[in-house]
Scaffold this active site. Structure first.
Site, mmCIF file in Angstrom:
data_model
loop_
_atom_site.group_PDB
_atom_site.id
_atom_site.type_symbol
_atom_site.label_atom_id
_atom_site.label_comp_id
_atom_site.label_asym_id
_atom_site.label_seq_id
_atom_site.Cartn_x
_atom_site.Cartn_y
_atom_site.Cartn_z
ATOM 1 N N GLU A 131 0.838 -1.213 0.000
ATOM 2 C CA GLU A 131 0.000 0.000 0.000
ATOM 3 C C GLU A 131 0.869 1.257 0.000
ATOM 4 O OE1 GLU A 131 -3.103 2.425 2.861
ATOM 5 O OE2 GLU A 131 -3.034 0.245 3.114
ATOM 6 N N ASN A 225 -2.472 -4.838 9.574
ATOM 7 C CA ASN A 225 -3.525 -4.469 10.546
ATOM 8 C C ASN A 225 -3.579 -5.467 11.700
ATOM 9 O OD1 ASN A 225 -6.245 -6.147 10.406
ATOM 10 N ND2 ASN A 225 -5.513 -6.036 8.304
ATOM 11 N N SER A 269 -8.395 -9.497 7.372
ATOM 12 C CA SER A 269 -8.384 -10.512 6.308
ATOM 13 C C SER A 269 -8.414 -11.929 6.881
ATOM 14 C CB SER A 269 -7.154 -10.318 5.405
ATOM 15 O OG SER A 269 -5.976 -10.229 6.183
#
Length: 285
Positions: A131, A225, A269
């Site tokens: 990202e 995350n 995820s």
């Protein structure tokens, strides 16, 4: 057997909307082109179980775009991709499915908007994360924040740069970095772009009513995350042991022995089946 451990699973749990969308798009690509090779560039989402599940459906993972044969189908991951890859995909005549998370895409769009107005961008992110690489690839005027950036303030010539953040970071860390930057560049514009799913998962630790004996963060060690969740668990409840596990297979007596209350948190995820399997194994311990 029969310890009767109480289990609390924090919300939100299961896939965030961006992950769900990426997986659906990958299946659509496979369905649309049953005769062609279908490749994801990098990990579609940062979870090995998901990657293996996709491979079982004939969706391969490629680490480099150069390795993908011409005229194949390419799926860009949920994390975004370097802007240069669009031209490469065109040269190789690849059929493109772009699963960039809408939240990441809105960051990319905001960066472009500020670049067009002649601003510099201070990007708070993890070096090497896909990202961050996607955002940094937009221009040399997108500068990755690092501790020395403010000491060598010369690299920022704009009195009103945009401060923007990778969507999966620790919200407490981000706030203190933003404060540091603003103390040096008071005219900077702050975009609070940590995504809602990340923020809500991190904030959920503060809502735990009864102190647990253990916090389990369930997710992939590759997932930004998920790793941030472990950091937040340790800082929110420092007196409670917390650990990251990727599946129920990692549960053992050392972790579960003498525990009465366990709290489960999970990355954006992490498949719901894995979270449920962890919970079931604890309850049947």
């Amino acid at each position: 057997m029969g310890h009767n451990i109480k289990v609390e699973i924090l919300e939100p749990k299961g896939y965030c909307a961006g992950v769900e969308r990426a997986i659906k798009l990958a299946f659509k690509a496979r369905q649309d082109y049953p005769e062609k090779n279908v490749y994801v560039l990098g990990m579609l989402v940062h979870n090995n179980f998901v990657v293996r599940f996709l491979e079982d459906k004939g969706i391969k993972t490629a680490t480099k775009i150069e390795d993908i044969p011409n005229e194949s189908v390419i799926i860009f991951s949920a994390h975004g991709h370097k802007v240069q890859y669009d031209a490469l995909a065109k040269d190789k005549n690849l059929i493109v499915y772009d699963s960039t998370c809408p939240k990441v895409q809105s960051n990319l769009d905001l960066i472009k908007k500020y670049l067009e107005k002649g601003h510099q961008i201070i990007y708070i992110g993890q070096e090497g994360h896909p990202e961050a690489e996607a955002c940094l690839s937009l221009s040399k005027n997108v500068i990755l924040f690092h501790k020395n950036l403010l000491k060598n303030y010369q690299s920022i010539s704009d009195p009103n740069p945009l401060i923007i953040t990778q969507t999966t970071l620790n919200i407490c860390d981000v706030k203190s970095i933003q404060t540091d930057i603003l103390s040096v560049i008071p005219g900077a514009h702050v975009a609070n772009e940590v995504c809602a799913s990340t923020r809500l998962r991190q904030e959920a630790f503060s809502s735990i009513k009864e102190r647990p004996d253990l916090i389990l963060v369930v997710g992939d060690r590759n997932s930004s995350n998920t790793r941030r969740l472990l950091e937040v668990a340790k800082s929110t409840l420092p007196q409670v042991p917390s650990t990251l596990i990727s599946s129920a297979d990692e549960l053992d007596d050392k972790l579960l022995g003498n525990k009465k209350r366990i709290v489960i948190s999970s990355g954006a995820s992490t498949p719901l089946e894995i979270i449920n399997a962890v919970s079931d194994k604890i309850k049947n311990y």
